[in-house]
Design a protein around this motif. Sequence first.
Motif, mmCIF file in Angstrom:
data_model
loop_
_atom_site.group_PDB
_atom_site.id
_atom_site.type_symbol
_atom_site.label_atom_id
_atom_site.label_comp_id
_atom_site.label_asym_id
_atom_site.label_seq_id
_atom_site.Cartn_x
_atom_site.Cartn_y
_atom_site.Cartn_z
ATOM 1 N N VAL A 151 27.343 0.850 -4.740
ATOM 2 C CA VAL A 151 28.163 1.749 -4.784
ATOM 3 C C VAL A 151 28.075 1.673 -6.483
ATOM 4 O O VAL A 151 27.562 3.185 -7.154
ATOM 5 N N ASP B 148 35.493 4.200 -4.732
ATOM 6 C CA ASP B 148 35.303 2.720 -3.298
ATOM 7 C C ASP B 148 34.700 1.283 -3.904
ATOM 8 O O ASP B 148 34.707 1.066 -3.277
ATOM 9 N N LEU B 149 34.998 1.718 -5.495
ATOM 10 C CA LEU B 149 35.082 -0.297 -5.759
ATOM 11 C C LEU B 149 36.019 -0.666 -4.871
ATOM 12 O O LEU B 149 36.478 -2.262 -5.311
ATOM 13 N N ASP B 150 36.930 0.164 -4.919
ATOM 14 C CA ASP B 150 37.814 -0.608 -4.080
ATOM 15 C C ASP B 150 38.960 -2.246 -4.550
ATOM 16 O O ASP B 150 39.154 -2.882 -4.176
ATOM 17 N N HIS C 21 33.223 7.666 -6.302
ATOM 18 C CA HIS C 21 33.051 6.525 -6.118
ATOM 19 C C HIS C 21 33.738 5.260 -7.212
ATOM 20 O O HIS C 21 33.045 4.083 -6.913
ATOM 21 N N SER D 283 32.784 -2.441 -0.376
ATOM 22 C CA SER D 283 33.582 -0.625 -0.772
ATOM 23 C C SER D 283 34.543 -0.670 -0.019
ATOM 24 O O SER D 283 34.257 -1.063 1.228
ATOM 25 N N ARG E 211 30.378 -3.392 -3.404
ATOM 26 C CA ARG E 211 30.644 -3.278 -3.986
ATOM 27 C C ARG E 211 29.093 -2.760 -5.236
ATOM 28 O O ARG E 211 28.972 -1.627 -5.980
#
Length: 254
Positions: A64, A166-168, A163, A54, A61
């Motif tokens: 997250v 944040d998983l990108d 968030h 992440s 991930r």
Amino acid sequence: MTPEEQALRERQGPGARYDSPDAPARELAWARRGTAYFARKLNELSDTGLDGPSLLPGWSRRHVIAHVGYNARALTRLLTWARTGEETPMYASPQQRDTEIGLGASLPARALRHLFAHSETHLNTEWRDLPGPAWDAEVRTAQGRLVPARETAWMRTREVWVHALDLDNGASTRDFPPDLLDELAADVLRAWQRRKEQVRLTLAPTGRDPLVLGEDGGPTVSGAMPDLVRWLIGRGARGLESDSGDVPGIPRWF
């Protein structure tokens, strides 16, 4: 059926239910829309993709997703506190929070997805069932602040939208509602003010009046509002310009 599930079913009763007129409608709409956004980005990940890194250092991930799921459960405990008057903190200790996230991250992919889906449904049910006066009942955040229960809607809004980044896997602040971007920026500034951070900075969103922080404003950072917010919340400086050369460092948000 457990006693807790039976009690929940009795509260729900027959037919449709709606938020109390005293509920924070704007923040609940943001939270629900953000939950759907997070769910969409999660569903775009394959099971093996869950193992990828992440944007948060040291977290995959999976971490997250587990955090977002258990955060919903923690906020549900605050709503129970507001509804019943019986103190039920978000977490028994910081260690409990960290342990939950670690264990959640180790779940099989299907169970991890279920954790997110079930916890957000439970949280939404508690919001819908919360009577009007309870929205102003004081509860305590994990950071120790006393806030009215209505603050849980904003707390969840931040979690799901940020968030998702944040998983990108393609989430962008450019997908965020414009009024949410404004409130996220304001939230960062409020956090700095509470901690008495000494910030000298001028924010210059494209097409808008600049915002001067500190006595002389310091360096000016300019760019589109989504890019400025991404930087303010600590998710990277992209598409920004600074009259001092490099984009300056800033205090953390939380």
